[in-house]
Design an enzyme around this catalytic site. Structure first.
Site, short mmCIF file in Angstrom:
data_model
loop_
_atom_site.label_atom_id
_atom_site.label_comp_id
_atom_site.label_asym_id
_atom_site.label_seq_id
_atom_site.Cartn_x
_atom_site.Cartn_y
_atom_site.Cartn_z
N SER A 25 0.66 -6.55 -2.83
CA SER A 25 1.41 -5.30 -2.66
C SER A 25 2.78 -5.41 -3.31
O SER A 25 3.37 -6.50 -3.36
CB SER A 25 1.58 -5.01 -1.18
OG SER A 25 2.53 -3.99 -0.96
N TYR B 46 4.62 -6.88 7.13
CA TYR B 46 3.47 -6.66 6.26
C TYR B 46 3.68 -7.33 4.91
O TYR B 46 2.84 -8.08 4.41
CB TYR B 46 3.24 -5.15 6.10
CG TYR B 46 2.32 -4.80 4.96
CD1 TYR B 46 0.97 -5.13 4.99
CD2 TYR B 46 2.82 -4.15 3.83
CE1 TYR B 46 0.13 -4.81 3.93
CE2 TYR B 46 1.99 -3.82 2.77
CZ TYR B 46 0.65 -4.16 2.82
OH TYR B 46 -0.17 -3.85 1.78
N LYS C 175 1.74 -10.67 2.87
CA LYS C 175 1.21 -10.64 1.51
C LYS C 175 1.81 -11.77 0.66
O LYS C 175 1.11 -12.44 -0.10
CB LYS C 175 1.49 -9.28 0.85
CG LYS C 175 0.71 -8.13 1.45
CD LYS C 175 -0.79 -8.28 1.25
CE LYS C 175 -1.56 -7.05 1.70
NZ LYS C 175 -3.01 -7.22 1.56
#
Length: 332
Positions: A124, A148, A152
């Site tokens: 991402s 989040y 990643k």
């Protein structure tokens, strides 16, 4: 090739399954259905005209993973099975580290046991954090500002260490920007459970009367119209990027981080305007205060994808909005 798609009934995985199947690959889908629906499988089979093998399983189930990999003679894995809500990751970080990081380690260990070493990871643009310069290229410092994004980045670091320890691995981490739109058939698209976190499905629900209005979080940013600007990319362009990455990993060992974006930033008002034109409907909106952690603007430099993968985005904002609305109308 025989390709396993973890999270293959989700938004991006399902569209990638279509492109892979249409190019003659054998697609095997694994999904725990935590944020997807079984009806997607039937729709995939309708689009492709092929029977697709499906397993309801979790990437944290090691023995099940090994059996799926072995039984299907899997040659490469595309890993889409990640939790992806920035807000939820702040509220329940352990859930995100467990699924996104521990789950990926478990998947890699199963691949090692079955001697599979070709891996495409859904990363991402959140790994970049606050822009030190724009557009983001792959050499931009990596300083994610939410849980989040941190998960990643941790997976990317694990994959880099894996490749250093065993140079036979071929790994591509695809850093997505903002996927929107849907397949032209209208049979698959973005269909989150509950109130949508992402802008496009939220707009669709406002347009259809399911939600009363769209909240615009801040119209006083230093951007062209005061609203946040993002690099929106059509999900089918993104899916085609994965197939290009598959062709690449077959020829190039090592770890490669590659942006998938358009290189163009669109504001919230740009997206609303294009959607109103596509749907022939006014979107009721209310301006709210800025949200903590939101960036004013970011967009990709996508030259590396063009140079290494021979890929670039082709579909414009109007196509994104038309296809997204078409899917929502058919599903409603």
């Amino acid at each position: 090739m025989n390709i396993l798609l973890t999270g293959g009934l989700g938004f991006i995985g399902s569209h990638t399954a279509v492109v892979l199947a249409q190019q003659g690959h054998q697609v095997v889908i694994l999904d725990n259905l935590c944020n997807s629906q079984m009806e997607v499988l039937a729709n995939l089979e309708s689009i492709t005209g092929k029977k697709l093998r499906f397993y309801e399983a979790d990437i944290r189930e090691g023995l099940a993973l090994r059996k799926i990999l072995s039984d299907n003679q899997i040659e490469a894995v595309m890993h889409f099975a990640g939790l992806k809500s920035v807000a939820e990751s702040a509220q329940d970080p352990l859930k995100y580290y467990d699924n996104n990081v521990c789950g990926t380690i478990n998947l890699i260990e199963a691949m090692q046991a079955e001697k599979i070493n070709k891996f495409i990871f859904s990363s991402s643009a959140t790994v970049y954090g606050v822009p030190q310069y724009l557009p983001y290229d792959e050499d931009h410092p990596l300083e994610p500002i939410n849980t989040y994004g941190k998960t990643k980045l941790q997976v990317e670091e694990i994959l880099q260490d894996l490749v250093k320890s065993d140079p036979s691995w071929s790994v591509v981490a695809l850093r997505y920007f903002n996927p929107v739109g849907a397949h032209e058939s209208g049979l698959i698209g973005e269909s989150p459970k509950g109130v949508p976190n992402n802008l496009m499905p939220y707009i669709c629900q406002v347009a259809s009367g399911k939600l009363p209005h769209l909240n615009i979080f801040g119209d006083d940013y230093e951007t062209k119209d005061g609203t946040g600007e993002r690099d929106y990319i059509h999900v089918m362009d993104l899916a085609e990027g994965h197939v290009a990455a598959l062709n690449f990993v077959n020829q190039h060992p090592g770890f490669h981080a590659i942006n998938l974006g358009t290189g163009v930033s669109y504001s919230v008002y740009d997206l609303i305007g294009a959607f109103e034109q596509a749907a022939n409907s006014m979107i009721v909106r209310k301006v709210q205060p800025r949200r903590s952690g939101d960036l004013a603007i970011y967009y990709a430099k996508a030259d590396k994808a063009k140079n290494l993968l021979g890929w670039q985005a082709k579909r414009d904002l109007q196509v994104m909005c038309k296809s997204g609305w078409n899917f929502h109308k058919q599903k409603s």
